[in-house]
Structure formats: C-alpha cells, structure tokens
Design an enzyme around this catalytic site. Sequence first.
Site, PDB file in Angstrom:
ATOM      1  N   LYS A 139     -10.408  -0.268  10.214  1.00 43.77           N
ATOM      2  CA  LYS A 139     -10.491  -1.619   9.347  1.00 43.77           C
ATOM      3  C   LYS A 139     -10.853  -2.939  10.030  1.00 43.77           C
ATOM      4  CE  LYS A 139      -7.458   0.271   5.969  1.00 43.77           C
ATOM      5  NZ  LYS A 139      -8.381   0.692   4.778  1.00 43.77           N
TER       6      LYS A 139
ATOM      7  N   HIS B  51       0.926  -1.084  -0.031  1.00 47.17           N
ATOM      8  CA  HIS B  51      -0.132   0.026   0.003  1.00 47.17           C
ATOM      9  C   HIS B  51       1.043   1.106   0.034  1.00 47.17           C
ATOM     10  CE1 HIS B  51      -2.724   2.833   1.764  1.00 47.17           C
ATOM     11  NE2 HIS B  51      -3.716   2.148   1.404  1.00 47.17           N
TER      12      HIS B  51
ATOM     13  N   GLN C 231      -4.820  -5.264   6.913  1.00 47.77           N
ATOM     14  CA  GLN C 231      -5.910  -6.253   6.390  1.00 47.77           C
ATOM     15  C   GLN C 231      -5.813  -7.666   7.028  1.00 47.77           C
ATOM     16  OE1 GLN C 231      -7.987  -4.948   4.275  1.00 47.77           O
ATOM     17  NE2 GLN C 231      -7.499  -3.059   3.833  1.00 47.77           N
TER      18      GLN C 231
ATOM     19  N   ASP D 191       2.683  -4.721   8.014  1.00 44.74           N
ATOM     20  CA  ASP D 191       1.735  -3.754   7.787  1.00 44.74           C
ATOM     21  C   ASP D 191       0.366  -4.832   7.986  1.00 44.74           C
ATOM     22  OD1 ASP D 191      -0.727  -2.441   7.126  1.00 44.74           O
ATOM     23  OD2 ASP D 191      -0.022  -1.875   5.016  1.00 44.74           O
TER      24      ASP D 191
ATOM     25  N   CYS E  91      -4.922   2.490  -3.578  1.00 51.18           N
ATOM     26  CA  CYS E  91      -3.710   3.272  -3.067  1.00 51.18           C
ATOM     27  C   CYS E  91      -2.610   2.065  -3.263  1.00 51.18           C
ATOM     28  CB  CYS E  91      -3.805   3.585  -1.613  1.00 51.18           C
ATOM     29  SG  CYS E  91      -4.865   4.815  -1.192  1.00 51.18           S
TER      30      CYS E  91
END
Lengths: 160, 417
Positions: free
Chosen positions: B236, B133, B213, B210, B374
Amino acid sequence: MIDLRELYQEVILDHNRQPRNFRVPEHPQRQAEGYNPLCGDKITVYVHVDQGQIRDVSFKGAGCAISQASASLMTEAVLGKSLAEARSLFEGFHHLLTDEGSGPSTGGDLGKLEVFSGVREYPMRVKCATLAWHTLKSALEDESATVSTESPNPTPSGGP
Amino acid sequence: MVKTEATLVAPSLDPGLLRPDFPALDQKIHGHPLVYLDNAATTQKPTAVLRALDRYYRRDCSNVHRGVHTLSQRSTASYESARGIVQRFLGSSSDREIVFVRGATEGINLVARSFLGPRLEPGDEVLVTAMEHHANIVPWQLVCKAAGARLRVLPMDDRGELRLEELGKVLTERTRLLAAVHVSNALGTVNPVEELVAAARQRGVPVLLDGAQAVPHKAVNVEALGCDFYVFSGHKAFGPTGIGVLWGRREHLETMEPYQGGGDMIVTVGFEGSTFREPPARFEAGTPNIAGAIGLGAALEYLEELGLPQIEAYEAELLSYATQRIGSLPGIRLIGTARRKAGVLSFVVEGVHPHDVGTILDQRGVAVRVGHHCAQPVMAHFGVPATVRASFAFYNTRFEVDALEQGLREVKEIFGP
C-alpha cells in the site's frame, strides 16, 4: 468495447426498480438465506412446494441490480414448475452465464432469463446473478444453513 | 475542505512528471485511459521498485544470514539495509525494532499472539475503535476468546470521527492494549492518535497503531507518536506485495515469545529444547521475503525523495477537489466526512448498488473499490451494505477526478432518475 446496455438491459433495470414477488409469505413452508460476503448481497427465498410443484415463491433482500433482478425474474420463471423443471432451468441459466462461445439458447427455453446473457462478459458479476438460484436450490432441498457464495470453498476474488 | 499545515510550506508536487515512473498507469482499459483510484487496496509500483526487485533476482539472488559467499553477502547487506531505511523512515531509534512481516495483518497477529496473548487474563479487555479494518479486530478477538477477555469499542460519530469523550468509559483498569487505526481505510478519517496514545499511556496501556493507510500519505514518526507498536503493509506504500513492517519498542520485543519457529530465529536447537535469537531475528523464522524487503526499501526511498509533506499537501488538495466535485453530484451521499481526512472518498449513489457503480465505472477505465472494505462494522454504523471508494495517491490528477465524475453521471443515466 462491451456496451453497458447489454448488461443493464431495460428488463433488468425494471425488475431491479420493481422486483416481483418481493414479499415474505404469511406461513413460509421452506426458506433459505443467501449471502455474498464480497458485496454484501443478502437474500431470503421462500418457496411453497406441493406435490412436487412450486406453488408459491417469493424473496426479500438487498443487493445489486443484477442480483435483485435475477431473483425477481427467477421467481417468475419457476412459479408453477415442477422441481425437475426448476432444476433444469437453473442448469440452463448457469450455462448461459458461464459457457463462453455457446449460444444463449443451449439450456432449453430460458425465456426472459436470457436478458442475463450479457453477464457472461463480466465474470465478477456471475455470482450476483446466481445467488438467488443457489438460495432457491437450498430452500428446495430444505437446508436450513445460509448459502454463501464464499463457502465452503473460498474463491480468489475479494480481499481487503 | 481538507487543509494541512504542510500546504503552507511545501512546494507543489507535479504528478505529470511522476506518472512516467509508474509503468502500470500507462494503459487503456476498455478503450479508455486507466484511471486508477483504488490505492487504498494497493498502489502501483514505481520503476525504482521494479528495478530493485529485478537487480536482486538477476544479480544478487541468494539466501540471507547464511552463506559466506559473495552473493549471500550482497543479499544480506541489501536486506539489512532495507531494515535501516524503514528505521529511518519511521523515525525509530534502532533497526532492531524493525521486524519484517508479510503485511500489516501479520504484524497485528504477531503482537496479538506473542505480546498480548500471554499477558491476558479472564476479565481483561482490549480496546479498539469503531472504524477498524477486520485485521485490527479479528486477531484480538481470537486471543480474547482464548483468555476469556473481551473486546471493547470506542465509538464514532456520523461524520466518522472517534468520540473521544467516550474514552473514559471504555479505557478502563482492565484494558491491556489499545489498538487503533491511524487513517481509516473505509472512511479516510485521520484519527487523533496522539490523544489516544496520551490517554492510554496515562493508564500504562500499550498502544498498537495500524498505519497501513497512513504511511503512503503522511510523514510518520513513531517516537513522536509515542505508541508501542506500529504496523504497515509494503504494497500500500508503493512497494511489493507480501512484505510489511512491525515496529515495536525494543523493551517489548525483547520480552516477547517467538511468533513462528524455524530457521534463522534460533541460537541453538536440540531435541530437549531450543534458544532464540534477539529481536528482530526472533520474529523472522525461515527465509524471509528478501526481494520484498529490498523492494520496500526502494519504495520508501522514493517517497522520501518526493517528500511526505509534499505528498500530503498535494493529496489534501486533490481530495478537497474530489469531495467538492463528487459530493455536489445529485444523489451522492458521502460516507465519512471527518474534518481530518486522507486519501479516501467513500460514497453511495442513491438507488444504485455500489457493485453496479463499480462495473459501469470500470467500463470507462475508472478503477474503484466497491464493497465493505473489510470494515463491516463501519458499514453497519452508516447503515449501508457497501460503498464505492475512490482512494487517491500522489500520482492521481484532477483530470482523473473529472473522469470519475463523468462515470458517475453515466451511472445516473443508465439507472435513471
């Protein structure tokens, strides 16, 4: 409920499938690039001006049906027009897309461009329809920089 | 087909029973029931989270770590209790390793500025993957530029899987940090982060993952992963916007410079200089997002109650169904077909721009994301300007996948063969 056919009229679908004046001229006189980073639409508009009149106009690029058809119909609409006439068409077109409640014919005679009246119901798509026009304006003003829908003033839409 | 071990052990989860927990799901869009398939952008919030926010603002509203009065004690207790929930949720050994930030983006920027920046020298390298991202690219570029260091990229293949065999070429003796996405937001790929971490650690390279998600879809244990930093965003993961988490190993956090200066992060302040508190307070300057942290705590507790293995198993089945239904439609090209995926079905419709697909689907109540997500380098890899992305949560159903399929048939009708 809004009928999707109001937005995706046959004329728009046709110009999307077979965009008119979709070419790079051999010796471009003026050109400008337009970019919408939110959806990735990219377009280059080429224009040839002689004695204040648009003698040739064409474009290349990729984008959604609205932006492609808008570019295609724009080239047809401004060909042979004076710079002032082209500017006035853009104003009328902009008015058609953004002014709620106003009739479709307030901006003078827009002709075929009125097929975009349905875009007014889709605020997120107005930029798709105006990208080519902003790019043409930039080419006419002979600005070399890329036109972006998101600069210099970022809008609240978009994001990761 | 996406299968996980959890499929074998977990009792199934019934979204029909859970959907009433999410008030926003119960509405009509253009006359059709809302089919919310944009969960990778943000998730809807359960009433447990809304109640926690409401309770804070109605009953406990006050600043934290300051007052001696009762309300301040309550809000401080709730705020710090949320930190404890995050610690447990991530399997961290200490709540001192949990820093509240605005979101994954700020977490990454914090590590870039306060950890990596001061350590970077000209010629050094930062390694990222080809499916990051923008939030896991740009912060590193900024510190690299300042230091004269450079960004290197671990490539991926055409399924959207990392090419681990290339790791030896891009992980070098100049690598100062490896930053990788746990689950790709644009493709849904679940990366083999254990292998990445093992390779990096062998070279003594710290790793940031990261998890924006990953956290909403699967159990995450930072100790088991063995990474050095882990970030995710609250919104999220069914929590409020504006709150996120940076988990960092204590030994790193303790050596790091402050990220922002202000109140609550200092021990003493004088005009000749100031001294700073221990982590995590050192990195939480100013009044924090108290309500957000409390809401996030409630969201994570909600997820724990459902059970992350159950969520993972249910979603794997739903994604498999969606992949089959949408993937078999004529003129659909799936973008991202990794063997291990979570939550995301990205695709393009032949001859129709994603923007047009999104508008038509919205008229049928189906909310998807269209655009570059993104992740412009990912789009460039697959040679598309944008994709349509349906992203799932545990509250989505097969009926909703069917609604998406029906909407896509309509797209083909409008745009013709």
